[in-house]
Write a protein that holds these residues in place. Structure first.
Motif, PDB file in Angstrom:
ATOM      1  N   SER A  21      12.313  -6.261  -2.804  1.00 17.00           N
ATOM      2  CA  SER A  21      11.921  -4.334  -3.849  1.00 17.00           C
ATOM      3  C   SER A  21      12.473  -3.407  -3.882  1.00 17.00           C
ATOM      4  O   SER A  21      13.340  -2.664  -4.711  1.00 17.00           O
ATOM      5  N   LYS A  59      11.415  -5.449   2.561  1.00 19.40           N
ATOM      6  CA  LYS A  59      11.213  -5.251   1.331  1.00 19.40           C
ATOM      7  C   LYS A  59      12.517  -5.485   0.428  1.00 19.40           C
ATOM      8  O   LYS A  59      13.736  -4.961   0.154  1.00 19.40           O
ATOM      9  N   GLU A 108       5.985 -14.375   1.586  1.00 21.28           N
ATOM     10  CA  GLU A 108       4.979 -13.681   0.923  1.00 21.28           C
ATOM     11  C   GLU A 108       4.537 -13.250   1.601  1.00 21.28           C
ATOM     12  O   GLU A 108       3.418 -13.633   2.849  1.00 21.28           O
ATOM     13  N   PHE A 160       1.264  -9.927   1.544  1.00 15.16           N
ATOM     14  CA  PHE A 160       0.245  -9.987   0.713  1.00 15.16           C
ATOM     15  C   PHE A 160       0.404  -9.415  -1.251  1.00 15.16           C
ATOM     16  O   PHE A 160      -0.240  -9.853  -1.980  1.00 15.16           O
ATOM     17  N   VAL A 161       0.962  -8.402  -1.134  1.00 13.84           N
ATOM     18  CA  VAL A 161       1.602  -7.655  -2.716  1.00 13.84           C
ATOM     19  C   VAL A 161       3.265  -8.144  -2.815  1.00 13.84           C
ATOM     20  O   VAL A 161       3.617  -8.161  -3.949  1.00 13.84           O
ATOM     21  N   THR A 162       3.658  -8.017  -2.098  1.00 12.78           N
ATOM     22  CA  THR A 162       5.273  -7.724  -1.516  1.00 12.78           C
ATOM     23  C   THR A 162       6.135  -8.909  -0.997  1.00 12.78           C
ATOM     24  O   THR A 162       5.473  -9.929  -0.206  1.00 12.78           O
TER      25      THR A 162
END
Length: 167
Positions: free
Chosen positions: A116, A114, A59, A61-63
């Motif tokens: 996503s 990433k 994990e 911070f955002v993604t």
């Protein structure tokens, strides 16, 4: 004299044409196990087996991202016209549905990408042998990459650097 000159010109033309061929007649054996890949470093032999790891979920911070250990691979492909033989359970499936080539980011002692929106590399694939694909990539940017199997967390890792000058 003219005959010898003509023969010499024909031989030089034949050698030049053979060196300029883009399609190699590759006779490398398929990797032994499904989920493994080899770098085609020559037209005959076994190729160079790529480092294989299982990616872990991290994990940010955002993604969300996947990660593998160690910053760099010990196997390097060239920036242009690199080929890999990838063993899969069934090569009758569209290779784009099961395989992805991803560019990785180096973060301290690991390589990440990433989930996503991974940076992927386009490739061409053909059936090779009974259970493999031969994957051709016309151009790579310098960096760290992985051949990622979409149905597992298995990644075959390699780096890309300029190996030979291409004129």
């Amino acid at each position: 004299m003219k005959r010898n000159l003509l023969i010499l010109m024909f031989l030089l033309f034949s050698i030049t044409q053979a060196n300029c061929q883009k399609v190699k007649n590759i006779r490398i054996t398929e990797p032994e196990f499904s989920g493994t890949a080899v770098f085609v470093n020559d037209t005959i032999g076994n190729g160079i087996l790529l480092e294989q790891q299982t990616a872990t979920l991290e994990e940010g911070f955002v993604t969300l991202k996947y990660a593998v250990k160690y910053c760099c691979s010990s196997v390097f492909a060239d920036t242009i016209n690199s080929q890999f033989i990838v063993r899969v359970p069934d090569n009758s499936i569209n290779p784009n549905d099961v395989i992805s080539i991803i560019k990785m980011n180096i973060e301290n002692t690991k390589r990440t990408w990433k989930i996503s929106n991974p940076e992927t590399v386009e490739f061409k694939a053909k059936k090779y042998g009974t259970s493999s694909y031969i994957i051709s990539v016309p151009k790579f940017a310098i960096g760290q990459y992985g051949i990622y199997f979409k149905n597992t967390y298995t990644v075959n890792l390699f780096g890309v650097k300029l190996i030979k000058e291409n004129f």
